[in-house]
Design an enzyme around this catalytic site. Sequence first.
Site, PDB file in Angstrom:
ATOM      1  N   SER A 100      39.821  46.738  39.494  1.00 16.74           N
ATOM      2  CA  SER A 100      40.158  45.897  38.351  1.00 16.74           C
ATOM      3  C   SER A 100      41.164  46.570  37.423  1.00 16.74           C
ATOM      4  O   SER A 100      42.289  46.856  37.808  1.00 16.74           O
ATOM      5  CB  SER A 100      38.870  45.512  37.620  1.00 16.74           C
ATOM      6  OG  SER A 100      39.092  44.546  36.646  1.00 16.74           O
ATOM      7  N   ASP A 240      44.998  41.646  34.579  1.00 19.31           N
ATOM      8  CA  ASP A 240      44.622  43.005  34.945  1.00 19.31           C
ATOM      9  C   ASP A 240      44.902  43.213  36.432  1.00 19.31           C
ATOM     10  O   ASP A 240      45.512  42.359  37.079  1.00 19.31           O
ATOM     11  CB  ASP A 240      43.162  43.283  34.586  1.00 19.31           C
ATOM     12  CG  ASP A 240      42.182  42.403  35.334  1.00 19.31           C
ATOM     13  OD1 ASP A 240      42.585  41.311  35.785  1.00 19.31           O
ATOM     14  OD2 ASP A 240      40.999  42.778  35.469  1.00 19.31           O
ATOM     15  N   ASP A 242      43.318  43.058  39.268  1.00 26.04           N
ATOM     16  CA  ASP A 242      42.913  42.068  40.272  1.00 26.04           C
ATOM     17  C   ASP A 242      42.992  40.642  39.754  1.00 26.04           C
ATOM     18  O   ASP A 242      42.571  39.707  40.427  1.00 26.04           O
ATOM     19  CB  ASP A 242      41.515  42.364  40.804  1.00 26.04           C
ATOM     20  CG  ASP A 242      40.419  42.199  39.755  1.00 26.04           C
ATOM     21  OD1 ASP A 242      40.715  42.368  38.551  1.00 26.04           O
ATOM     22  OD2 ASP A 242      39.276  41.904  40.132  1.00 26.04           O
ATOM     23  N   ASP A 244      41.490  38.848  37.453  1.00 30.04           N
ATOM     24  CA  ASP A 244      40.376  37.990  37.030  1.00 30.04           C
ATOM     25  C   ASP A 244      40.277  37.927  35.510  1.00 30.04           C
ATOM     26  O   ASP A 244      39.424  37.241  34.962  1.00 30.04           O
ATOM     27  CB  ASP A 244      39.044  38.420  37.658  1.00 30.04           C
ATOM     28  CG  ASP A 244      38.605  39.827  37.295  1.00 30.04           C
ATOM     29  OD1 ASP A 244      39.368  40.545  36.606  1.00 30.04           O
ATOM     30  OD2 ASP A 244      37.494  40.229  37.709  1.00 30.04           O
TER      31      ASP A 244
END
Length: 448
Positions: A100, A240, A242, A244
């Site tokens: 992340s 960010d 990834d 999400d």
Amino acid sequence: MKYFGTDGFRGEANKGLNVYHAFKIGRFLGDYFKTDNGYNGKIVIGKDTRRSSYMFEDALSAGITSSGSNAHLLHVTTTPSVSYIVRSENFDCGVMITASHNPFYDNGIKLINSKGEKMKDDFLEELEKYIDSDIKDIDLAVGEKIGRTVDFIGGRNRYIGYLIQTVNKSFEGIKVGLDCANGASFTIAKPVYDALGADTYVINDKPNGFNINVDSGSTHINALQKYVVENGLDIGFAFDGDADRCIAVDSKGNVVDGDGIIYVCAKYMKNEGKLPSNTVATTIMSNIGLYKALDQIGISYVKTKVGDKYVHQAMEENDYEIGGEQSGHIIFRKYANTGDGILTSLRVMEAMIDQKTDLKSLTRDLKIYPQVLENVKVKDKEETLSNEKVCQMIDQVNKELADSGRVLVRASGTEPLIRVMVEAESDNKAKECCQKIIDTIKSENLTI
């Protein structure tokens, strides 16, 4: 749990989380879904742009196929795209390789069930038992039973198409800045905005394996703030690693975090008759300013533990339409079962275009209170939280702040830390109140 926290199995690559862990996770998944369903399991894998993500992808694929299931590779893609593909293409399970918003040297493995949700705890507990057991517990597949690896990059394109079709208006003439954090969204965000007609400006979209989240993205929002102002853009969105999470920036460079996005979208949804529950799900970390603003417009709210999985759980159990975290994990249940940064940005655009105004105007009635958060290393978390003098000081600060702020003191779930958070009408007041609590903890000889 030992390995899988609220955001998957995470650690420094080949230290806290190593290639053998990934192989064993693959072995377990391949065997579990093959056995449970009486056929070769069908598992999809996505990854972010970290150097180690390629290594973990290979190890997972080897584990899955050696246990007799098939591994479908989305390659570099976002966590929410894996969630979408799992539920729309009838996969047994999804795996996302990402840490992340963490630095490049960390990595993680997130597991997603067939509904596109985070895997349930009982499954993860069984998996953890296997990770710590002898690998010979699972037989290797042989002959025609060995699984195969499938190039599934087309799934990523289908997700791009899905995002586009959730919007029924043109973005033509709107200058939009996108900060891709040198992460997974660099393959997806720009194509979506280009297809919708926006004048798209992109930064931090050249990953090299080591620059993910470096001075970029939702955790380093100053880069996008500067870019939006210098280029005269109408709005900006930062994701960010990834993708999400989503944090927005208005045309003047003001930051609109997850709380601000929840406010803008919930108010718009209510006005459009799309908020039948008249309730949003937040976590205990959401700003007091959000709650005051929601009170003003007559929208109810619930507070969950920190973690988007708890937000989603509350939404599922109570049929809420929107929920999320201050950090930018926002869930729109009509469209997804997990936080989706790009989808969130599209919903903000929709609210702005339909109301024929800009983001700054949409947030003018929202006052975010200054927030101070300090971590204190302690010998015993429970003893600290139950200490009489500490409790008295927390009560005293709460009374002092009254309805112009709040205090939240909680234990870390994984570390020997007490987190002290104070919100007040000024930074100085918040710092002063926070320090009073920390000083009391220290005076009681509770710190390490």
